[in-house]
Design an enzyme around this catalytic site. Structure first.
Site, mmCIF file in Angstrom:
data_model
loop_
_atom_site.group_PDB
_atom_site.id
_atom_site.type_symbol
_atom_site.label_atom_id
_atom_site.label_comp_id
_atom_site.label_asym_id
_atom_site.label_seq_id
_atom_site.Cartn_x
_atom_site.Cartn_y
_atom_site.Cartn_z
ATOM 1 N N ASN A 148 9.442 -7.869 23.385
ATOM 2 C CA ASN A 148 9.858 -7.127 24.587
ATOM 3 C C ASN A 148 10.458 -5.750 24.596
ATOM 4 O O ASN A 148 10.143 -4.904 25.173
ATOM 5 C CB ASN A 148 10.828 -7.889 25.572
ATOM 6 C CG ASN A 148 12.111 -8.205 24.912
ATOM 7 O OD1 ASN A 148 12.133 -8.318 23.643
ATOM 8 N ND2 ASN A 148 12.934 -8.415 25.740
ATOM 9 N N GLY A 162 15.312 -13.712 19.921
ATOM 10 C CA GLY A 162 14.329 -14.441 20.428
ATOM 11 C C GLY A 162 14.842 -15.673 21.521
ATOM 12 O O GLY A 162 15.884 -15.662 21.942
ATOM 13 N N SER A 163 14.089 -16.609 21.507
ATOM 14 C CA SER A 163 14.259 -17.854 22.285
ATOM 15 C C SER A 163 15.476 -18.820 21.789
ATOM 16 O O SER A 163 15.803 -18.857 20.436
ATOM 17 C CB SER A 163 13.244 -18.824 22.367
ATOM 18 O OG SER A 163 12.718 -19.618 21.268
ATOM 19 N N GLU A 169 20.726 -13.272 19.158
ATOM 20 C CA GLU A 169 20.680 -12.718 20.305
ATOM 21 C C GLU A 169 19.453 -13.458 20.982
ATOM 22 O O GLU A 169 18.345 -13.388 20.792
ATOM 23 C CB GLU A 169 20.401 -11.204 20.370
ATOM 24 C CG GLU A 169 20.690 -10.497 21.725
ATOM 25 C CD GLU A 169 19.741 -10.526 22.704
ATOM 26 O OE1 GLU A 169 19.818 -11.363 23.531
ATOM 27 O OE2 GLU A 169 18.712 -9.731 22.505
ATOM 28 N N CYS A 219 16.128 -9.960 28.171
ATOM 29 C CA CYS A 219 17.211 -10.900 28.180
ATOM 30 C C CYS A 219 18.261 -10.868 28.963
ATOM 31 O O CYS A 219 18.834 -11.982 29.449
ATOM 32 C CB CYS A 219 17.874 -10.909 26.525
ATOM 33 S SG CYS A 219 16.812 -11.078 24.999
#
Length: 474
Positions: A150, A226-227, A246, A280
């Protein structure tokens, strides 16, 4: 355009290849080849070998990062155009990302010079008046950096810049969807004077490379964006090694009854639909006091209607496509599930090709995925409240805690809410998505571990080494 991994300064052509598409037009813009296990391990070995044999001085690290700063500035328009194609963000958003990356590199360069220890007052302890002590900050070794799609260029700089500044070497896996700007960042670092062996670029399946990374003891630290699911797996499998994570969020934004409604509505639209909501800390849960919710909703819809949606290369476009049809279909499914549970679409809810239009949903409840999970798409949910303490409790009632916001014109209320919100950062009178690259950035709970921002990241990529000297008595 063929894109390959870069190991020790040389391109490695893998057998497995994946086509990369323009996220708006669906045209093929590149083909990326994946590194196999043998060459991933070779890259890790070369990174370790470089770390052990070729240390850069702090001035050399500073100079390299300062040179990279100049090169990225010079190549801004080219890099921004690449971001538009591979991410789908608008050209104006892409330019902002490159501008931020420039600052991240500059901040990292400065931190390379500022990396220092201090004297330890060891003679303040009994019977140690004949000793002196100090500590230094030493690099950890091989850093494994895993970056998302992103904000691919700036978030890579947030990991690679501090890692270089701290004296480490790096193996870097970028998101498969965004390989072009990663490849060009490697070009830039080489042009800036970074010797071969200090950063190795590895393309490949996240699950396959992840298994290799965690199983290799030569990696000293993992820094991942990421996730939450992948972050949790990484933490559980990294053993005693340091991790910086993060991860996700479902940012709460509280609009109190005394808020500047116009400012709040503009901010929520700006930050809720930036990068098609794929950040995020995107504005997601918007809690609005019941006395102003109707007027706020009217303004929110009004500002949303003014957004120009479409071709992200168009200078007037405010929002472009999402990263993939798969992600659009996920968002659609979540909205359908919410509607079946009594929610109502106030605005939007439609798509055209790869574009999912800005959407506002109300009449939701806390069990719906639109509320309790991270949407990562251009959807804002409106929730009415009457009591400030109750809405703070609702805002905190989440597995996430990355960043949140409150809108109020009363300083006492602002600081009261900021003190009570359980998140890594709180923004007052701007959306939860605001971030300056020099600030400490990172969450609590399932939103992650550690802080980004070059000054703070570099401390997590180094360790303190006390040195104690026993002097001769005279």
């Amino acid at each position: 355009m063929i894109i390959n991994s870069i190991i020790n300064g040389e391109e490695y052509v893998g057998e497995e290849k994946v086509k990369i598409y323009n996220k708006y037009s669906n045209e093929v813009i590149a083909e990326v080849s994946f590194a196999d296990e043998e060459n991933v391990r070779r890259a890790i070995g070369l990174a370790e070998e470089t770390f052990e044999s070729k240390r850069l001085s702090k001035y050399e690290r500073y100079t390299i990062l300062r040179n990279a700063f100049d090169i990225v500035k010079r190549r801004k328009e080219e890099l921004a155009a690449d971001l538009v194609k591979e991410v789908g963000k608008t050209i104006r958003e892409a330019r902002v990302e490159i501008d931020r990356a420039v600052q991240t590199l500059l901040l990292s360069a400065e931190e390379a010079k500022n990396l220092t220890g201090e004297q330890i007052p060891i003679d303040a302890t009994p019977n140690d008046d004949n000793k002196i002590a100090y500590y230094t900050r030493e690099p950890l070794g091989v850093i494994c950096a895993i970056t998302p799609f992103n904000v691919p260029f700036n978030l890579a700089c947030h990991k690679i810049g501090p890692a270089i500044a701290g004296g480490n070497t790096i193996v870097w896996k970028p998101a498969t969807d965004t390989p072009i700007t990663a490849f060009k960042l490697m070009e830039i670092l080489k042009e800036a004077g970074l010797p071969d062996g200090f950063v190795h670029l590895l393309y490949g399946s996240g699950s396959k490379l992840g298994e290799i990374f965690v199983s290799d003891p030569r990696i000293a630290k993992f820094t991942f964006t990421g996730s939450p699911a992948v972050g949790k797996w990484l933490k559980e499998n990294s053993g005693f090694r340091s991790v910086s994570l993060e991860l996700g969020n479902n940012s709460p934004n509280i609009i109190h009854e005394d808020a500047d409604i116009d400012l709040a509505a503009q901010s929520c639209v700006k930050w809720g639909y930036t990068n098609a909501g794929q950040t995020c800390i995107s504005v997601q849960r918007v809690y609005v006091h019941e006395n102003i919710i109707e007027s706020f909703k009217d303004k929110l819809i009004s500002y949303t209607k003014k957004l120009v949606i479409g071709d992200p290369m168009n200078e007037d476009t405010d929002m472009g496509p999402m990263i993939s049809v798969r992600e659009i279909e996920r968002v659609e499914k979540w909205i359908e599930e919410a509607i079946s549970g009594g929610a109502k679409i106030v605005y939007g809810g439609t798509r055209q090709d790869n574009v999912f239009y800005p959407t506002i949903v109300e009449d939701v409840n806390e069990s719906m995925k639109l509320v309790c999970e991270e949407i990562f798409g251009p959807v804002i949910v409106l929730i009415s409240y009457s009591d400030l303490d109750q809405v703070i409790k609702k805002a905190n009632d989440s597995e996430y805690g990355l960043q949140s916001a409150v809108f109020t014109q009363d300083i006492d209320t602002a600081l009261y809410v900021a003190n009570k919100l359980r998140s890594g950062g709180v923004v007052i009178n701007d959306g939860s998505t605001y971030r300056a690259d020099l600030m400490p950035y990172g969450g609590i709970k399932a939103s992650g571990i550690g802080k980004e921002g070059p000054k703070y990241a570099i401390k997590e990529m180094t360790y303190m080494k006390p040195v104690i000297i026993n002097l001769k008595k005279r």
